[in-house]
Motif scaffolding. Structure first.
Motif, PDB file in Angstrom:
ATOM      1  N   SER A 108      -4.623  91.512  77.092  1.00  0.00           N
ATOM      2  CA  SER A 108      -4.993  92.754  77.776  1.00  0.00           C
ATOM      3  C   SER A 108      -4.051  93.043  78.950  1.00  0.00           C
ATOM      4  O   SER A 108      -3.736  94.195  79.239  1.00  0.00           O
ATOM      5  CB  SER A 108      -6.436  92.701  78.280  1.00  0.00           C
ATOM      6  OG  SER A 108      -6.616  91.656  79.215  1.00  0.00           O
ATOM      7  N   LYS A 109      -3.574  91.984  79.585  1.00  0.00           N
ATOM      8  CA  LYS A 109      -2.648  92.147  80.704  1.00  0.00           C
ATOM      9  C   LYS A 109      -1.187  92.116  80.265  1.00  0.00           C
ATOM     10  O   LYS A 109      -0.304  92.576  80.998  1.00  0.00           O
ATOM     11  CB  LYS A 109      -2.881  91.042  81.737  1.00  0.00           C
ATOM     12  CG  LYS A 109      -4.243  91.109  82.410  1.00  0.00           C
ATOM     13  CD  LYS A 109      -4.386  89.994  83.440  1.00  0.00           C
ATOM     14  CE  LYS A 109      -5.728  90.073  84.146  1.00  0.00           C
ATOM     15  NZ  LYS A 109      -5.891  88.991  85.156  1.00  0.00           N
ATOM     16  N   GLY A 110      -0.928  91.548  79.083  1.00  0.00           N
ATOM     17  CA  GLY A 110       0.447  91.394  78.657  1.00  0.00           C
ATOM     18  C   GLY A 110       1.204  90.397  79.502  1.00  0.00           C
ATOM     19  O   GLY A 110       2.424  90.454  79.621  1.00  0.00           O
ATOM     20  N   GLN A 111       0.471  89.476  80.099  1.00  0.00           N
ATOM     21  CA  GLN A 111       1.069  88.450  80.957  1.00  0.00           C
ATOM     22  C   GLN A 111       0.839  87.083  80.318  1.00  0.00           C
ATOM     23  O   GLN A 111      -0.282  86.599  80.272  1.00  0.00           O
ATOM     24  CB  GLN A 111       0.453  88.500  82.362  1.00  0.00           C
ATOM     25  CG  GLN A 111       0.706  89.812  83.084  1.00  0.00           C
ATOM     26  CD  GLN A 111      -0.038  89.891  84.413  1.00  0.00           C
ATOM     27  OE1 GLN A 111      -0.846  89.041  84.740  1.00  0.00           O
ATOM     28  NE2 GLN A 111       0.250  90.941  85.177  1.00  0.00           N
ATOM     29  N   TYR A 112       1.905  86.483  79.839  1.00  0.00           N
ATOM     30  CA  TYR A 112       1.810  85.211  79.158  1.00  0.00           C
ATOM     31  C   TYR A 112       2.207  84.089  80.116  1.00  0.00           C
ATOM     32  O   TYR A 112       3.264  84.173  80.765  1.00  0.00           O
ATOM     33  CB  TYR A 112       2.736  85.185  77.941  1.00  0.00           C
ATOM     34  CG  TYR A 112       2.358  86.153  76.835  1.00  0.00           C
ATOM     35  CD1 TYR A 112       1.352  87.110  77.002  1.00  0.00           C
ATOM     36  CD2 TYR A 112       3.009  86.102  75.611  1.00  0.00           C
ATOM     37  CE1 TYR A 112       1.013  87.984  75.995  1.00  0.00           C
ATOM     38  CE2 TYR A 112       2.679  86.977  74.584  1.00  0.00           C
ATOM     39  CZ  TYR A 112       1.684  87.923  74.794  1.00  0.00           C
ATOM     40  OH  TYR A 112       1.352  88.787  73.781  1.00  0.00           O
ATOM     41  N   PRO A 113       1.419  83.049  80.234  1.00  0.00           N
ATOM     42  CA  PRO A 113       1.736  81.950  81.160  1.00  0.00           C
ATOM     43  C   PRO A 113       3.126  81.365  80.952  1.00  0.00           C
ATOM     44  O   PRO A 113       3.791  80.989  81.912  1.00  0.00           O
ATOM     45  CB  PRO A 113       0.639  80.921  80.853  1.00  0.00           C
ATOM     46  CG  PRO A 113      -0.501  81.738  80.332  1.00  0.00           C
ATOM     47  CD  PRO A 113       0.132  82.849  79.561  1.00  0.00           C
ATOM     48  N   GLU A 114       3.591  81.313  79.699  1.00  0.00           N
ATOM     49  CA  GLU A 114       4.899  80.706  79.434  1.00  0.00           C
ATOM     50  C   GLU A 114       6.052  81.559  79.958  1.00  0.00           C
ATOM     51  O   GLU A 114       7.194  81.103  80.013  1.00  0.00           O
ATOM     52  CB  GLU A 114       5.080  80.443  77.937  1.00  0.00           C
ATOM     53  CG  GLU A 114       4.993  81.687  77.073  1.00  0.00           C
ATOM     54  CD  GLU A 114       3.610  81.911  76.495  1.00  0.00           C
ATOM     55  OE1 GLU A 114       3.518  82.405  75.362  1.00  0.00           O
ATOM     56  OE2 GLU A 114       2.623  81.593  77.186  1.00  0.00           O
ATOM     57  N   ASP A 115       5.760  82.813  80.340  1.00  0.00           N
ATOM     58  CA  ASP A 115       6.807  83.688  80.871  1.00  0.00           C
ATOM     59  C   ASP A 115       6.994  83.567  82.377  1.00  0.00           C
ATOM     60  O   ASP A 115       7.966  84.088  82.933  1.00  0.00           O
ATOM     61  CB  ASP A 115       6.488  85.157  80.550  1.00  0.00           C
ATOM     62  CG  ASP A 115       6.507  85.456  79.062  1.00  0.00           C
ATOM     63  OD1 ASP A 115       7.081  84.648  78.314  1.00  0.00           O
ATOM     64  OD2 ASP A 115       5.949  86.491  78.674  1.00  0.00           O
ATOM     65  N   GLN A 116       6.063  82.900  83.052  1.00  0.00           N
ATOM     66  CA  GLN A 116       6.050  82.914  84.517  1.00  0.00           C
ATOM     67  C   GLN A 116       7.311  82.317  85.136  1.00  0.00           C
ATOM     68  O   GLN A 116       7.749  82.737  86.204  1.00  0.00           O
ATOM     69  CB  GLN A 116       4.809  82.188  85.037  1.00  0.00           C
ATOM     70  CG  GLN A 116       3.518  82.918  84.727  1.00  0.00           C
ATOM     71  CD  GLN A 116       2.285  82.164  85.217  1.00  0.00           C
ATOM     72  OE1 GLN A 116       2.392  81.073  85.772  1.00  0.00           O
ATOM     73  NE2 GLN A 116       1.118  82.743  85.001  1.00  0.00           N
TER      74      GLN A 116
END
Length: 337
Positions: A279-287
């Motif tokens: 829903s946020k389009g925020q993936y932990p692996e991208d941080q």
């Protein structure tokens, strides 16, 4: 599907009637239909479309949903349990809108293709073990009623947990108890289980676990987490949940709703993180990336609903339940690598 037992002297009581109290009944059906609440009587204009009950159980959610569906709607019900499928077949004989799949909801993609269906308008699921499964000692889920140490949701496939216990080593068993039951005393309990002469009785297994457990929460049977772990492991429950959630993205039509009930943290955490991710389009692996990629948002803002105090009072097994879900956006699904 409540996943816990209430401590009781039921092990020595008369056989139960296997009554199933459907948890978060109206809230789940309302969510999958995109309504804030259900009308006291079904709307004059009922919902058309294709819907899925991914865990039919004894059909509580399905029956209420059917009351609010149009005559041209379709409801596809999934379940692993042959006893649940028998109940579903009786319902389908009375209602031509019902289609049955005797399989895990992890088969959703393939099963829908076999039925010639590409998209659906709503998916609901009630995870874990149902009250009839839990209250029937012969199924092996109960540590309060004696029976074979089986624990399979689908007794027509696979092996009972007793067969696995016969050959597994203590270290692997301990890992399972810790990973799927979050049992802090897994090593000690595993050694005690492996010292047993046989795995023929759930009450005997529960007694060994109780004796090996150094301390436990007041009002909670010491075998609760170990039995949960063994059940989740032998049925691949968490793996099926992960597969089901990912498949829901591609299966749901734009505006379609996902509504999932969970009863313990291992399931709830997965659903929460899945909905946050998509829903946020925020993936932990991208941080850690200097320029994180723009990820698709497949769902709108997720919701969470707890059972009312009156429901918990009437059905204590509902006390740990959470309903989570969201609506599918118009973003086309692109499978991750």
């Amino acid at each position: 599907m409540p996943a816990t037992e209430m401590p009781t002297d039921a092990a020595h009581a008369t056989p139960p009637a296997f009554v199933h109290d459907t948890v978060l009944l109206e809230e789940t059906v309302a969510a999958v239909l995109g309504k804030k609440s259900l009308p006291k009587t079904p709307d004059a204009v009922r919902s058309s479309g294709v819907f899925i009950d991914a865990t039919f159980g004894r059909g509580g959610h399905s029956r209420l949903l059917l009351e609010h569906l149009a005559d041209d709607a379709l409801l596809i019900v999934f379940d692993k349990d042959p006893e649940a499928i028998a109940v579903a077949e009786a319902l389908a004989a009375q209602d031509a809108r019902v289609r049955i799949v005797h399989d895990s909801f992890a088969s959703m993609n393939d099963s829908l293709k076999a039925l010639g269906i590409e998209k659906v308008d709503g998916i609901m699921a009630d995870l874990g073990v149902s009250s009839p499964q839990l209250d029937d000692g012969s199924r092996g889920f109960s540590f309060m009623r004696d029976g074979a140490v089986d624990m399979r949701m689908d007794t027509s496939r696979g092996e009972p947990i007793s067969a696995w216990l016969e050959r597994v080593d203590a270290d692997t068993l301990a890992d399972v108890l810790y990973e799927f039951g979050e049992e802090r005393h897994s090593r000690r309990i595993a050694r005690a289980i492996k010292a047993m002469d046989s795995y023929d009785s759930t009450l005997a297994l529960a007694a060994v676990i109780k004796e090996a457990h150094p301390n436990w929460q007041k009002g909670k049977h010491p075998a609760t987490q170990s039995f949960q772990a063994l059940r989740i492991f032998i049925n691949n429950e968490l793996g099926d949940v992960d597969d089901f959630l990912v498949q829901s993205i591609g299966v749901l039509a734009e505006g379609g709703r996902l509504a999932v009930i969970s009863f313990h943290s291992l399931e709830d955490r997965r659903i929460k993180q899945f909905l946050q991710r998509h829903s946020k389009g925020q993936y932990p692996e991208d941080q850690a990336l200097p320029m994180p990629p723009v990820r698709p948002r497949y769902f709108n803002k997720p919701f969470r609903v707890a059972p009312s105090s009156s429901e918990v009072k009437g059905n204590p097994r509902a006390r740990s339940a959470w309903l989570r879900g969201a609506m599918r956006t118009a973003v086309a699904y692109v499978p991750e690598d």
